[in-house]
Each structure stands twice: as C-alpha cells, then as structure tokens.
Design an enzyme around this catalytic site. Structure first.
Site, PDB file in Angstrom:
ATOM      1  CG  ASP A 179       3.163  -0.728   0.898  1.00  0.00           C
ATOM      2  OD1 ASP A 179       3.058  -1.786   0.902  1.00  0.00           O
ATOM      3  OD2 ASP A 179       2.363   0.237   1.104  1.00  0.00           O
ATOM      4  CE1 TYR A 308      -3.227  -1.353   2.543  1.00  0.00           C
ATOM      5  CE2 TYR A 308      -2.822   0.134   4.189  1.00  0.00           C
ATOM      6  CZ  TYR A 308      -2.395  -0.948   3.378  1.00  0.00           C
ATOM      7  OH  TYR A 308      -1.114  -1.265   3.453  1.00  0.00           O
ATOM      8  CG  HIS A 360       6.950  -4.946   0.761  1.00  0.00           C
ATOM      9  ND1 HIS A 360       6.222  -4.637  -0.383  1.00  0.00           N
ATOM     10  CD2 HIS A 360       6.271  -3.878   1.874  1.00  0.00           C
ATOM     11  CE1 HIS A 360       5.235  -3.880  -0.432  1.00  0.00           C
ATOM     12  NE2 HIS A 360       5.279  -3.378   0.859  1.00  0.00           N
TER      13      HIS A 360
END
Length: 394
Positions: A179, A308, A360
């Site tokens: 990630d 982000y 993930h």
C-alpha cells in the site's frame, strides 16, 4: 534538533476504554435498504455483529500486551514524532530490514512476521537468512500521530525513514512495503539507491493495466493475467476510489465522524479490509479490531488520511526509474494486479512471484508466504553478488 531515541510502551488509560464502551452502547444506527449487501458500503447486520463483539468480547488489554511484546521506541524526525519497533536478531550475520505499512493498515500487519524474520532459528527457518527488523508507524498514523504540519506525503516520509535507519546505526538496509508502504519504499529506492540492498513490494499502482494498449504483444498466461489486471483496474477506478478522493480533498470533514464515532471508524476501515482481502484467507477479527483501535485510541483518522492529499492527481502516474534490485509479490485479491512487462519499464526486477491466494494484507492473511518470499528475495540477491547475505552495513 534532537536525535534522541526514547523507549516506548503502549499504556492506554482505562478512562479511554470506558469512553469507548459508552460510545458503543450509545451508537445511533442508520437505516439500510434490503438486499444491498456490500454494494453501498458496510452492511448494517455485519457491522452491528462486529460492534457487539468489540463491545462484549474483544479484550484490548490482551492485545495491548501483544503490542508490547517487541521493543518499541519513539524519536523526532523532521518535526514529527515517529514510533517504531526495533527488534534485533540474535544471529550475528543478520541484516537490517525496514517494513512499511499503509492505509487502512498499521504495525498490526507485521506482528506475525517480526519473530520469524528476526529469529528464524526459533521458528524453524534458516538462521543464515535473519534480519534486524524495524517497523515504524508512518508519520500521522497511530503512535506516530497526529502530525502537526501539512505535507506529510510519501515523498517526505521517504526522506524520514532513511534518517530513522541512520539513527539506529544502519547505513545499508533492505526494505519491504505494501500500500502506501510500497509507494514509499520505492521512492526511497529512487532517492537513496546507494543505501538499499533491495526493495520488496506487494503493490505498484503505476503497473496496473489501464487500457488495451497495455495488453499488446502478450499471449498465453501473460495475456490472461493482463486481462484480469485491466478488468480489476477498471472496476477499482469506477467503484473503489471514492475513499481516496475524499481523503485527498476533504479529510477534515470526514474526520469529525471518524473521530467522534467508534462505529463510524470501524465501518470506514472494515469495508476496505473486506474489499481488499481474500475471502479464503480470513483475517482474524481481533487483528482487525486491534488495527481499528490504533486509529481510534490515538485520534489519527484525520492525520492518517492526510497522506492522500499528496496524491495531487498522480495516482498511477509513471514513476521515476529505480535502479535498486526489486522483488514483487503479487497476491491475487489485492486492489490491483501489477504486470511485470509494465513494471520493467521503470524498475529493476530480479524476482517476481504470482501467488494463488492472499490479498492486500499478506502479513495478516498469508504471513508464511510473505516471510518465504522476503527470505528468498534477499537470499537470491546474496547469491547473485557471490557475497554475504545482503550488503554489509558500513
């Protein structure tokens, strides 16, 4: 600037746990349309059952003790408090390895791999491949947060992590990430190639098929994987990027709900664990809740989301080329399926593994596969160089 390293121990006040219990008891639940399942988000029935388990059966103190089972510390880097595990191997020839998590994860992702990687002899592994393991909470996440300045994106974290390794006495080291940890690991390789013996990744957004042109010239199994990558990438961009858009543009607005409501925080994270993991590799619900607790108890829903804001429209954009030997482990239920022929345009690939299960969060879903691939990757680097296991730290 202080470079002090301070021992740390997780010790949550009972008052904070009592507050959590009261908030769970007083949850105001929304309505739900019949028969929608997960299509509109976390289902009401699923979440009520999980919240009841959290309230009545989950024991934070048990997991707090587990979190305290490894040596952990804090230090200040670039104005941010950075929390990390540092577990030195008993093996004399062990080499340093930095493990980086992402969102919606945390250091919880690596609790099952620290022991086998640092002390393989005690876990039935080859003691010739052992690591001094360093696992930070990324700035803004859990005990490394909240951050008090803007612009703690992947580039700034990529500068901070080598500084952490320098303070621990490691000039050269290996690195693994998934990630955001994958994005940061790769960026460290671009910025500090002379310090890395190898980069091991489980995610590469820039190497997921975007259009039919990315399938040109492929056949057989490669074409099958490429078609699957393209289909999965299209689904993700159409239906799965909403959270990233919100967190990259309006994290402050989102944070009020996540910071005030434990069920809101649980729903926001649990949906991603369900969507990004392999249904055949169930993640233990206590691990999921411990991960959620790290966000809740530290009040870092907002600061973790702010990573982000560094995207700037560059999600999946072609990255700068990396010369560092790179290994990629592809788990089929991950958010995107990177393609080797696309990765090789920008990265120096020396190992590529396509697994048949896992998603993930391999450290939680398939820790043995992740451990095995890390060992094989770094051992192969040693054999290729005809030298000792990994590059020696000066």
């Amino acid at each position: 600037m202080t470079t002090d390293i301070t021992p740390f121990r997780v010790a949550i006040r009972q008052a904070d746990l009592d507050d959590l219990t009261e908030r769970l008891d007083n949850t105001r639940w929304p309505d739900e349309l019949p028969g929608v399942g997960w299509s509109l988000g976390t289902p009401l029935g699923y979440l009520r059952e999980l919240a009841d388990y959290w309230r009545l059966r989950y024991d934070w103190r048990v997991h707090e003790e587990r979190l305290n089972g490894f040596g952990q510390f804090t230090t200040t880097i670039d104005g941010a408090n950075v929390h990390f595990y540092h577990v030195r191997s008993p093996e004399l020839d062990a080499k340093p390895l930095l493990l980086l998590h992402g969102w919606p994860g945390s250091i919880v992702e690596f609790l099952d791999v620290i022991g086998p990687l640092s002390d393989p002899r005690s876990y039935g592994g080859d003691p010739a491949v052992a690591f001094h393991v360093v696992v930070p909470s990324l700035p803004g996440f859990a005990f490394s947060g909240p951050t008090v300045e803007a612009n703690w994106g992947s580039d700034r974290v990529a500068d901070a992590m080598p500084e952490l390794m320098t303070r621990l006495g490691y000039e050269g080291f290996g690195i693994h990430g998934g990630d955001w940890g994958a994005i940061i690991s790769r960026e460290i390789g671009v910025r500090f190639p002379e310090r890395l013996s190898g980069v091991h990744l489980t995610m590469l957004p820039s190497a997921v098929a975007r259009g039919e042109a990315d399938l040109a010239g492929l056949d057989g199994d490669e074409l099958v994987r490429a078609e699957a990558s393209l289909a999965k990438g299209r689904r993700f961009h159409q239906d799965g990027l909403g959270y990233a858009m919100i967190q990259s543009t309006r994290p402050q607005t989102l944070a009020y709900g996540l910071t005030d409501s434990p069920v809101g925080q649980l729903a926001w994270l649990a949906e991603k664990f369900e969507a990004y993991s392999d249904p055949g590799c169930a993640i233990d619900r206590d691990d999921l809740l411990t991960n959620v607790m790290l966000y809740w108890l530290t009040g870092t829903a907002n600061s973790s989301s702010r990573i982000y804001t560094s995207l700037g429209g560059a999600w999946g954009a072609p990255p700068e080329r990396s010369s560092v030997p790179t290994g990629v482990a592809v788990f089929p239920k991950d958010t995107g399926l990177p393609l080797r022929h696309l990765v090789e345009r920008t990265d120096t690939i020396v190992r590529w593994t396509n697994f048949d299960r896992g998603g993930h969060f391999p450290g939680l879903e398939q820790p043995a596969l992740l451990i095995g691939d890390l060992r094989a990757f770094f051992r192969a680097l040693c054999n290729a160089m005809n030298g000792p296991f990994m590059a020696e730290t000066p």
